[in-house]
Design an enzyme around this catalytic site. Sequence first.
Site, PDB file in Angstrom:
ATOM      1  N   MET A  73       0.634   5.365   7.931  1.00 52.90           N
ATOM      2  CA  MET A  73       1.313   4.080   7.686  1.00 52.90           C
ATOM      3  C   MET A  73       2.335   4.243   6.572  1.00 52.90           C
ATOM      4  O   MET A  73       2.308   5.177   5.806  1.00 52.90           O
ATOM      5  CB  MET A  73       0.288   3.007   7.303  1.00 52.90           C
ATOM      6  N   CYS A  74       3.214   3.278   6.513  1.00 51.52           N
ATOM      7  CA  CYS A  74       4.304   3.340   5.547  1.00 51.52           C
ATOM      8  C   CYS A  74       4.261   2.075   4.699  1.00 51.52           C
ATOM      9  O   CYS A  74       3.466   1.183   4.944  1.00 51.52           O
ATOM     10  CB  CYS A  74       5.627   3.422   6.276  1.00 51.52           C
ATOM     11  N   GLU A  75       5.124   2.045   3.696  1.00 50.09           N
ATOM     12  CA  GLU A  75       5.207   0.828   2.878  1.00 50.09           C
ATOM     13  C   GLU A  75       6.620   0.272   2.937  1.00 50.09           C
ATOM     14  O   GLU A  75       7.601   1.012   2.856  1.00 50.09           O
ATOM     15  CB  GLU A  75       4.865   1.144   1.410  1.00 50.09           C
ATOM     16  N   ILE A  94       8.944   3.561   2.199  1.00 49.21           N
ATOM     17  CA  ILE A  94       8.442   4.900   1.911  1.00 49.21           C
ATOM     18  C   ILE A  94       7.548   5.311   3.064  1.00 49.21           C
ATOM     19  O   ILE A  94       6.815   4.503   3.630  1.00 49.21           O
ATOM     20  CB  ILE A  94       7.741   5.048   0.545  1.00 49.21           C
ATOM     21  N   ASN A 135       7.066  -0.451   9.726  1.00 50.71           N
ATOM     22  CA  ASN A 135       5.766   0.131   9.404  1.00 50.71           C
ATOM     23  C   ASN A 135       4.874  -0.075  10.619  1.00 50.71           C
ATOM     24  O   ASN A 135       4.756  -1.199  11.108  1.00 50.71           O
ATOM     25  CB  ASN A 135       5.269  -0.571   8.123  1.00 50.71           C
TER      26      ASN A 135
END
Lengths: 263, 263
Positions: free
Chosen positions: B1-3, B78, B108
Amino acid sequence: MCELLGMSANTPTDICFSFTGLMQRGGRTGPHRDGWGIAFYEGAGVREFRDPYPSCDSEIANLVRNYPIKSDIVISHIRQANAGRVSLENTHPFTRELWGKNWTFAHNGQLKGIKKYKLSHYLPVGTTDSEHAFCWLMGTIRERFPKPPKRASTLQRFIHQQCHELRKLGVFNMLLTDSKYLYCYCTTKLSWITRKAPFDQACLKDAELTVDFDQLTTKTDIVTVIATEPLTTNEDWNRMQEGEMTVFRLGEKVYCHCESLPS
Amino acid sequence: MCELLGMSANTPTDICFSFTGLMQRGGRTGPHRDGWGIAFYEGAGVREFRDPYPSCDSEIANLVRNYPIKSDIVISHIRQANAGRVSLENTHPFTRELWGKNWTFAHNGQLKGIKKYKLSHYLPVGTTDSEHAFCWLMGTIRERFPKPPKRASTLQRFIHQQCHELRKLGVFNMLLTDSKYLYCYCTTKLSWITRKAPFDQACLKDAELTVDFDQLTTKTDIVTVIATEPLTTNEDWNRMQEGEMTVFRLGEKVYCHCESLPS
């Protein structure tokens, strides 16, 4: 007028040395105070830095000068505004996507009447004649070649032809890339130099800096730098002719024709 | 996962404080080591910074954290790679031009089967499912509205509908902007907070930093920050619902609908 800087290399190379020279012209040794921008290619990807402030005072330009970003192709521009106000959206280089590739463009000169050229697929975000010309050029490439042509030379000839068309409107010194080829078109000022083994020293014209490329390179490196005016004092730069287009790939010249188009 | 991190403001505002929190998650307090990117809007113009390296060690991220770039809209991301290798072209946010505007997108989640969705006007440069989804979304907007619709709400409803479509394929938390509106769509995690007078202190969750917004703002400022997870410990963030789209303009909520589409 503005200043252009480009690079094509066969191995990821930083442009700190040349950029140090160029950025001095952005308000210190030159009058180009109206912003600057630079695009670095790493393979298909591109990173851009852009600032509507003079490059000689810019925090971001300092980072770019000191932090060695290694790339295959670079296009940079410092601006002295003529058409279009000083703002971020009017700051070169400009980018658009075609055929799943990032295309980047920067221009030096003025094109009178360009805004009468009809646009199709690509529209400008800002108000410069340069971005309008870029959108027109990209639109005509896309219309002529909905898919990329098989031979690179077919596309090179077509782009050369379109540059001749734009040149009718004024001064058109241009750098353009599709992440693989670097297209350079000259009507008044554009010079280039190819550095390869045996490497030597080079002295910047605009700042007290000498670099010994022999210390920084390997024997197989081939790096071409293109600039509005030669950036060094002790090397022989090739001055391009009016109407000439030269294309580089991996640091080497792959196309070079002047005034009349190749048949 | 991403932010994800986003901002919409009614006056040019820097995002140093929130970005300081986010970048810690890029390899220090979080596992997102596979690159980061940020797009800052100044009017119609946009500047982007992008790095395929962890944000917590990045020279460029340090510049962005310390140099107050004031903007109206920000989108940042990110990455912890799942689909698509770690490279510059696979680093969010992604941008395309439509109707002479710069559109920027970050995502995301994972979208299973997205590559079967046919693309028309826009093609991906990299290999992520996210960029494919973005190209599909932009292509459908362009096909449905060759020119921008007169009412903003018409476009908002259409984009909401397309997000519902994408959500069928998996997790789709998204930030999208056309330089004026900031579209936020949530399937699992997205929270936002609007800060306006009277301003108070805020304490970061991911770094030892407190800021007193009262010292940094004027009474008329309205600033909304959106993030995957709340970035501060002492404020009440609004957690978005599954299927919810909320749109901000000049820091204020202008559209908010959940699961079922407005008629």
